[in-house]
Design a protein around this motif. Structure first.
Motif, PDB file in Angstrom:
ATOM      1  N   GLN A 207     -10.801  16.456   0.190  1.00  0.00           N
ATOM      2  CA  GLN A 207     -10.241  15.393  -0.661  1.00  0.00           C
ATOM      3  C   GLN A 207      -8.718  15.330  -0.563  1.00  0.00           C
ATOM      4  O   GLN A 207      -8.129  14.256  -0.648  1.00  0.00           O
ATOM      5  N   ASP A 208      -8.096  16.491  -0.378  1.00  0.00           N
ATOM      6  CA  ASP A 208      -6.632  16.501  -0.249  1.00  0.00           C
ATOM      7  C   ASP A 208      -6.198  15.757   1.015  1.00  0.00           C
ATOM      8  O   ASP A 208      -5.224  15.006   1.004  1.00  0.00           O
ATOM      9  N   ALA A 209      -6.928  16.003   2.101  1.00  0.00           N
ATOM     10  CA  ALA A 209      -6.588  15.329   3.361  1.00  0.00           C
ATOM     11  C   ALA A 209      -6.792  13.825   3.231  1.00  0.00           C
ATOM     12  O   ALA A 209      -5.969  13.026   3.693  1.00  0.00           O
ATOM     13  N   GLU A 210      -7.873  13.458   2.555  1.00  0.00           N
ATOM     14  CA  GLU A 210      -8.133  12.034   2.375  1.00  0.00           C
ATOM     15  C   GLU A 210      -7.066  11.400   1.478  1.00  0.00           C
ATOM     16  O   GLU A 210      -6.610  10.281   1.726  1.00  0.00           O
ATOM     17  N   ALA A 211      -6.669  12.139   0.452  1.00  0.00           N
ATOM     18  CA  ALA A 211      -5.640  11.612  -0.458  1.00  0.00           C
ATOM     19  C   ALA A 211      -4.342  11.333   0.297  1.00  0.00           C
ATOM     20  O   ALA A 211      -3.643  10.353   0.011  1.00  0.00           O
ATOM     21  N   ILE A 212      -4.029  12.167   1.256  1.00  0.00           N
ATOM     22  CA  ILE A 212      -2.816  11.949   2.048  1.00  0.00           C
ATOM     23  C   ILE A 212      -2.947  10.675   2.873  1.00  0.00           C
ATOM     24  O   ILE A 212      -2.009   9.878   2.977  1.00  0.00           O
ATOM     25  N   ARG A 213      -4.111  10.475   3.436  1.00  0.00           N
ATOM     26  CA  ARG A 213      -4.314   9.261   4.250  1.00  0.00           C
ATOM     27  C   ARG A 213      -4.270   7.998   3.400  1.00  0.00           C
ATOM     28  O   ARG A 213      -4.042   6.909   3.915  1.00  0.00           O
ATOM     29  N   ASN A 214      -4.497   8.151   2.090  1.00  0.00           N
ATOM     30  CA  ASN A 214      -4.540   6.971   1.215  1.00  0.00           C
ATOM     31  C   ASN A 214      -3.318   6.835   0.317  1.00  0.00           C
ATOM     32  O   ASN A 214      -3.303   6.002  -0.589  1.00  0.00           O
ATOM     33  N   ASP A 215      -2.304   7.643   0.557  1.00  0.00           N
ATOM     34  CA  ASP A 215      -1.140   7.654  -0.339  1.00  0.00           C
ATOM     35  C   ASP A 215      -0.079   6.682   0.195  1.00  0.00           C
ATOM     36  O   ASP A 215       0.738   7.027   1.047  1.00  0.00           O
ATOM     37  N   ASN A 216      -0.101   5.463  -0.331  1.00  0.00           N
ATOM     38  CA  ASN A 216       0.826   4.437   0.163  1.00  0.00           C
ATOM     39  C   ASN A 216       2.287   4.847   0.004  1.00  0.00           C
ATOM     40  O   ASN A 216       3.106   4.634   0.899  1.00  0.00           O
ATOM     41  N   ALA A 217       2.616   5.422  -1.152  1.00  0.00           N
ATOM     42  CA  ALA A 217       4.016   5.792  -1.396  1.00  0.00           C
ATOM     43  C   ALA A 217       4.468   6.843  -0.388  1.00  0.00           C
ATOM     44  O   ALA A 217       5.593   6.808   0.122  1.00  0.00           O
ATOM     45  N   LEU A 218       3.570   7.768  -0.079  1.00  0.00           N
ATOM     46  CA  LEU A 218       3.892   8.813   0.893  1.00  0.00           C
ATOM     47  C   LEU A 218       4.084   8.208   2.283  1.00  0.00           C
ATOM     48  O   LEU A 218       5.056   8.507   2.990  1.00  0.00           O
ATOM     49  N   LYS A 219       3.183   7.329   2.671  1.00  0.00           N
ATOM     50  CA  LYS A 219       3.244   6.742   4.014  1.00  0.00           C
ATOM     51  C   LYS A 219       4.468   5.833   4.175  1.00  0.00           C
ATOM     52  O   LYS A 219       5.028   5.710   5.263  1.00  0.00           O
ATOM     53  N   LEU A 220       4.884   5.233   3.068  1.00  0.00           N
ATOM     54  CA  LEU A 220       6.099   4.418   3.087  1.00  0.00           C
ATOM     55  C   LEU A 220       7.316   5.285   3.416  1.00  0.00           C
ATOM     56  O   LEU A 220       8.172   4.916   4.228  1.00  0.00           O
ATOM     57  N   GLU A 221       7.384   6.456   2.797  1.00  0.00           N
ATOM     58  CA  GLU A 221       8.510   7.357   3.048  1.00  0.00           C
ATOM     59  C   GLU A 221       8.423   7.986   4.438  1.00  0.00           C
ATOM     60  O   GLU A 221       9.442   8.212   5.094  1.00  0.00           O
ATOM     61  N   VAL A 222       7.209   8.281   4.876  1.00  0.00           N
ATOM     62  CA  VAL A 222       7.041   8.867   6.210  1.00  0.00           C
ATOM     63  C   VAL A 222       7.541   7.893   7.280  1.00  0.00           C
ATOM     64  O   VAL A 222       8.148   8.301   8.275  1.00  0.00           O
ATOM     65  N   ALA A 223       7.328   6.599   7.048  1.00  0.00           N
ATOM     66  CA  ALA A 223       7.807   5.599   8.013  1.00  0.00           C
ATOM     67  C   ALA A 223       9.318   5.663   8.150  1.00  0.00           C
ATOM     68  O   ALA A 223       9.866   5.555   9.252  1.00  0.00           O
ATOM     69  N   GLU A 224      10.008   5.845   7.040  1.00  0.00           N
ATOM     70  CA  GLU A 224      11.467   5.915   7.094  1.00  0.00           C
ATOM     71  C   GLU A 224      11.917   7.158   7.867  1.00  0.00           C
ATOM     72  O   GLU A 224      12.842   7.099   8.689  1.00  0.00           O
ATOM     73  N   LEU A 225      11.237   8.273   7.611  1.00  0.00           N
ATOM     74  CA  LEU A 225      11.594   9.504   8.327  1.00  0.00           C
ATOM     75  C   LEU A 225      11.303   9.368   9.818  1.00  0.00           C
ATOM     76  O   LEU A 225      12.092   9.785  10.669  1.00  0.00           O
ATOM     77  N   LYS A 226      10.174   8.753  10.142  1.00  0.00           N
ATOM     78  CA  LYS A 226       9.818   8.579  11.550  1.00  0.00           C
ATOM     79  C   LYS A 226      10.850   7.701  12.257  1.00  0.00           C
ATOM     80  O   LYS A 226      11.239   7.967  13.396  1.00  0.00           O
ATOM     81  N   SER A 227      11.293   6.668  11.571  1.00  0.00           N
ATOM     82  CA  SER A 227      12.270   5.786  12.212  1.00  0.00           C
ATOM     83  C   SER A 227      13.589   6.528  12.419  1.00  0.00           C
ATOM     84  O   SER A 227      14.242   6.389  13.456  1.00  0.00           O
ATOM     85  N   LYS A 228      13.974   7.366  11.477  1.00  0.00           N
ATOM     86  CA  LYS A 228      15.185   8.165  11.670  1.00  0.00           C
ATOM     87  C   LYS A 228      15.008   9.131  12.850  1.00  0.00           C
ATOM     88  O   LYS A 228      15.908   9.314  13.666  1.00  0.00           O
ATOM     89  N   PHE A 229      13.846   9.745  12.922  1.00  0.00           N
ATOM     90  CA  PHE A 229      13.566  10.669  14.026  1.00  0.00           C
ATOM     91  C   PHE A 229      13.625   9.938  15.371  1.00  0.00           C
ATOM     92  O   PHE A 229      14.133  10.461  16.361  1.00  0.00           O
ATOM     93  N   SER A 230      13.127   8.711  15.392  1.00  0.00           N
ATOM     94  CA  SER A 230      12.994   7.975  16.656  1.00  0.00           C
ATOM     95  C   SER A 230      14.285   7.294  17.086  1.00  0.00           C
ATOM     96  O   SER A 230      14.469   7.007  18.266  1.00  0.00           O
ATOM     97  N   GLU A 231      15.152   6.970  16.128  1.00  0.00           N
ATOM     98  CA  GLU A 231      16.279   6.091  16.449  1.00  0.00           C
ATOM     99  C   GLU A 231      17.652   6.729  16.294  1.00  0.00           C
ATOM    100  O   GLU A 231      18.618   6.237  16.869  1.00  0.00           O
ATOM    101  N   ARG A 232      17.753   7.782  15.499  1.00  0.00           N
ATOM    102  CA  ARG A 232      19.093   8.269  15.164  1.00  0.00           C
ATOM    103  C   ARG A 232      19.527   9.452  16.028  1.00  0.00           C
ATOM    104  O   ARG A 232      19.063  10.575  15.848  1.00  0.00           O
ATOM    105  N   ALA A 233      20.460   9.226  16.930  1.00  0.00           N
ATOM    106  CA  ALA A 233      20.942  10.256  17.852  1.00  0.00           C
ATOM    107  C   ALA A 233      22.145  10.964  17.240  1.00  0.00           C
ATOM    108  O   ALA A 233      23.277  10.774  17.654  1.00  0.00           O
TER     109      ALA A 233
END
Lengths: 422, 422
Positions: A207-233
């Motif tokens: 259930q914890d793993a599923e909750a992570i896959r369904n956590d919109n607020a978490l995924k919103l923040e992860v997107a920001e971190l991913k973009s920083k990882f991908s774009e910021r040199a």
């Protein structure tokens, strides 16, 4: 015997290889005969490479690391370029240039063979993660690792680089794109979706793993971190600075395994290290027994987390002050020309870096619990229900750190949050 | 006649050059004789290059642009690589690939000669800035430029690119580092310090220029924008998208002069365009006369500012929705898999882009008033005290936009702030 094209070595062919390479044979045989016995042992326990310890009867030693064109722990079904050895060798040398006490010497690099020869970190050096599982305190760890991070990150950023040298270096490490993509996938993507590679302590954490896959607020923040990882040199980061990439003794701290290195956000390195210390903290209950309840050891881990950040902060700012009139083109001294303004800019910089650190650190924690590659800290807890209990505590904290990282103003608040986890 | 190494062309040698290059001679002479007369006129009025309009008696036409190894408007004392022509040609072709209606065709590129042959934008095309000074409305401008920006920025970002193609492209444009450094200097550095190149409408703006150099809060924010400009490889940006880089008629909008292009923050392009429209707005009082008080024209400019952002926003999100299951690796559809989450991520992305746009736009405004390169909108106001009055209004607004950009939530609020300037 020629090594003019790539081939995977084994103990036998490696001995021939070493004899054919002066920079290695001189380390192992000195001026003596090449007929002396070599003791060669494969010890690679990471996910990616083959690693050999080579000892000669004359007391010479070296480590030989060869990259293969797939991920060792998965197999040929997950190909990954062996060119990573070039970036590992280049980054390791650059980091050693700035922090010579905390990165091993490179004796030899062979791009064709994707092979690095480097210093053998002799016993009692062990992988830090194993020391953390065994409950060993390393009194100099925070001092050393903060020195490594402050020096390598500062000197490869625009606080020290001119624009031209920065762009040149960034361009070169864009070549390590396959490894960046791998991190993007295993850290920022797979844990947040259904993936064949994900696993966790089932059924306890289903259930914890599923909750992570369904956590919109978490995924919103992860997107920001991913973009920083991908774009910021921002700086030449190690990009895999967990506690398995650090070898330690009571006196020595050595960072290894730079194959993921590229120009990315500084917080990814600091976060990786602190996040893995937090995982170690939450795993301690799984390692406690009647002889040792690990309570004091947990306090040492918390102190090390706090010291690592605080020492890093202090050392980084000291470097900035020292070089404020230097070649770095980010903050020209003619503009940032008064103490108040310099203090404000440093404060703003460090605050953003702190929040990046918490975000990336939390993402690294989450992926180690519900993603493809887990950590021995938890995996070595044989009782699955106890393991799941420890992992769930870590997961809960990681979600808070990731989503609410901007509410934390000091590392002491993070330590309090860790202590308050029930 | 050989052109095997770089030499600066003039009207005479250019004619010989054209005859030696099939892709150009066929445009100008068709199948006819190369002995036909060519009408060649040097028209470069920008800061950097030599630009020739070439017309043949048979009705053929082309523009030839040659980069010299220094800044034309300053002279040989400010060297700048002529390799910029390579990046201009590469970026122009890439932008034309995505927005073919708003970027001219490239007929020919010669790296040795730093020379581009491209479509002649025939009359009545004029530079947009001149149209704005003359008070001409362009009813399709917002529609066209938003189309150009949305398509070029979207398709060269990780919303469309895979990680591997993005890193490859980023690495290539790191080669344009000298031009990036130039922008860093003239936009983010010189206006905030004493520099031999700075000038302003003196003595009227002496105190205003000094106030900028002493504004800690402003310089703190400029540092953040500069770091984003220097480190964030978000998309292939034009990087000099002011109203002098756009040619217009009532029906046509064409973006030219891509020599500053590199992978940078999207907001730098949108901000450059909007910031220069705001400069045009504040210059109108200097161009008003008894026949035309420019009041209606100022309203058209404000409408164009608002429409440009709103149309861009709409087009960009439409592209994102269209490609949500595509090759872009930023937001995988398996993760961002529900309408609410997609809306949240888009909202967050656009909000950050909006604030970047305001910050960069404001920085571009400031540098045009107290930095090295000014704009004809103001320079053509011959009464210095009137010019200073207009410039001071623009400067005041720019400082607010830069320092308080995060307080603005919609472009309509920016328009209100412009209208409230006294």
């Amino acid at each position: 015997m020629a090594f003019s094209e790539f081939r995977r070595l084994d103990e036998k062919s490696l001995a021939d290889y070493i004899k054919s390479v002066p920079s290695l044979s001189s380390k192992l045989f000195g001026n003596g005969s090449l007929d002396d016995e070599l003791n060669i042992k494969e010890v690679g326990d990471g996910n990616l490479n083959f690693v050999y310890i080579v000892l000669s009867s004359r007391g010479g030693s070296a480590v030989i690391k060869q990259a293969l064109p797939y991920i060792r722990s998965i197999g040929e079904s997950w190909p990954i370029t062996k060119e990573r050895a070039y970036f590992e060798s280049t980054a390791l040398k650059e980091h050693r240039r700035w922090s010579p006490n905390h990165a091993p010497e490179v004796y030899h690099f062979d791009r064709t063979m994707s092979l690095i020869g480097m210093r053998y970190l002799e016993p009692p050096h062990i992988v830090l993660r194993k020391g953390l599982i065994a409950g060993v305190e390393y009194p100099l760890l925070a001092e050393h690792i903060s020195d490594y991070m402050a020096k390598t990150l500062f000197h490869t950023s625009l606080l020290y680089h001119s624009t031209l040298e920065h762009k040149r270096a960034v361009a070169e490490f864009c070549g390590n794109a396959e490894l960046c993509r791998h991190t993007q996938q295993v850290v920022f993507s797979d844990p947040y979706k259904v993936s064949q590679y994900n696993h966790w302590t089932s059924p306890y954490l289903d259930q914890d793993a599923e909750a992570i896959r369904n956590d919109n607020a978490l995924k919103l923040e992860v997107a920001e971190l991913k973009s920083k990882f991908s774009e910021r040199a921002q700086a030449l980061i190690h990009a895999d600075l967990h506690t398995g990439s650090v070898m330690v003794t009571q006196e020595s701290t050595q960072v290894i395994d730079h194959e993921f290195a590229f120009y990315g956000p500084m917080g990814f390195d600091i976060g990786a290290f602190l996040g893995n210390l937090i995982l170690a903290y939450f795993s301690q209950e799984g390692h406690a027994n009647d002889q040792n309840d690990r309570k004091k050891y947990k306090e040492w881990i918390l102190r090390t987390i706090e010291d690592t950040w605080n020492f890093f902060h202090k050392k980084f700012i000291a470097l900035w002050d020292e070089h404020k009139d230097g070649s770095g083109e980010a903050y020209l001294s003619a503009i940032y020309n008064n103490a108040e303004l310099r203090h404000l800019t440093q404060q703003k910089f460090i605050q953003e870096l702190f929040h990046d650190t918490l975000g990336f650190g939390a993402a690294k924690m989450i992926r180690r619990i519900v993603g493809v590659a887990h950590v021995e800290d938890f995996e070595s807890i044989s009782d699955a229900s106890k393991r799941a209990y420890c992992e769930r505590q870590a997961l809960g904290l990681a979600k808070v750190l990731l989503k609410e990282r901007r509410k934390f103003q000091a590392i002491s608040q993070v330590v309090s949050a860790i202590q308050q986890v029930q």
